[in-house]
Design a protein around this motif. Structure first.
Motif, mmCIF file in Angstrom:
data_model
loop_
_atom_site.group_PDB
_atom_site.id
_atom_site.type_symbol
_atom_site.label_atom_id
_atom_site.label_comp_id
_atom_site.label_asym_id
_atom_site.label_seq_id
_atom_site.Cartn_x
_atom_site.Cartn_y
_atom_site.Cartn_z
ATOM 1 N N ARG A 275 7.218 1.675 0.219
ATOM 2 C CA ARG A 275 7.008 3.121 0.405
ATOM 3 C C ARG A 275 5.554 3.494 0.142
ATOM 4 O O ARG A 275 4.955 4.285 0.874
ATOM 5 C CB ARG A 275 7.929 3.908 -0.524
ATOM 6 N N MET A 276 4.966 2.915 -0.900
ATOM 7 C CA MET A 276 3.578 3.219 -1.225
ATOM 8 C C MET A 276 2.642 2.723 -0.125
ATOM 9 O O MET A 276 1.671 3.408 0.230
ATOM 10 C CB MET A 276 3.214 2.603 -2.575
ATOM 11 N N ASP B 199 10.073 -3.688 -5.049
ATOM 12 C CA ASP B 199 9.618 -4.067 -3.710
ATOM 13 C C ASP B 199 9.760 -2.890 -2.748
ATOM 14 O O ASP B 199 8.852 -2.627 -1.951
ATOM 15 C CB ASP B 199 10.417 -5.270 -3.209
ATOM 16 N N ALA B 200 10.869 -2.169 -2.830
ATOM 17 C CA ALA B 200 11.065 -0.993 -1.979
ATOM 18 C C ALA B 200 10.014 0.071 -2.289
ATOM 19 O O ALA B 200 9.479 0.708 -1.371
ATOM 20 C CB ALA B 200 12.474 -0.433 -2.176
ATOM 21 N N GLU B 201 9.687 0.244 -3.560
ATOM 22 C CA GLU B 201 8.663 1.223 -3.950
ATOM 23 C C GLU B 201 7.293 0.816 -3.405
ATOM 24 O O GLU B 201 6.532 1.647 -2.923
ATOM 25 C CB GLU B 201 8.618 1.372 -5.470
ATOM 26 N N ASP C 190 2.888 5.139 2.712
ATOM 27 C CA ASP C 190 2.138 6.355 2.371
ATOM 28 C C ASP C 190 0.636 6.114 2.492
ATOM 29 O O ASP C 190 -0.095 6.958 3.006
ATOM 30 C CB ASP C 190 2.456 6.817 0.949
ATOM 31 N N ARG C 191 0.183 4.952 2.020
ATOM 32 C CA ARG C 191 -1.236 4.635 2.099
ATOM 33 C C ARG C 191 -1.694 4.563 3.550
ATOM 34 O O ARG C 191 -2.744 5.098 3.910
ATOM 35 C CB ARG C 191 -1.523 3.297 1.402
ATOM 36 N N ALA C 192 -0.893 3.938 4.397
ATOM 37 C CA ALA C 192 -1.249 3.836 5.812
ATOM 38 C C ALA C 192 -1.293 5.220 6.456
ATOM 39 O O ALA C 192 -2.211 5.533 7.227
ATOM 40 C CB ALA C 192 -0.254 2.932 6.535
#
Length: 90
Positions: A44-45, A39-41, A48-50
């Protein structure tokens, strides 16, 4: 002796059941930790995408401005060349 052996068997089964419960609880905690890590990953993804989407939008806007500036410079160069030809032709 049968009562005593039966009690030993019951205690042994209880010990095995408690051990199995401890293993199940441990596996559950490990699974939950894996889920929290995943869930934390994902979070983070998504961040990063935003960020990348914002950078892409900014880059596209800059590219559009550069394209418009390029067209204006080209138009002015053509006008300047035509003016110079007209002056030279006189």
């Amino acid at each position: 002796m049968t009562g005593e052996s039966t009690l030993k068997e019951v205690i042994a089964r209880l010990g095995k059941a408690i051990e199995a419960l401890e293993h199940a609880a441990s596996a559950r905690l490990e699974h939950e930790q894996d889920y929290l890590d995943a869930d934390a990953e994902v979070q983070r993804m998504n961040a990063d995408r935003a960020r990348l989407a914002q950078e892409l939008d900014n880059s596209e806007a800059r590219a559009e401005r550069l394209e418009e500036t390029n067209k204006e410079v080209s138009r002015r160069l053509v006008t300047a060349m035509e003016t110079i030809r007209a002056v030279l032709d006189r």
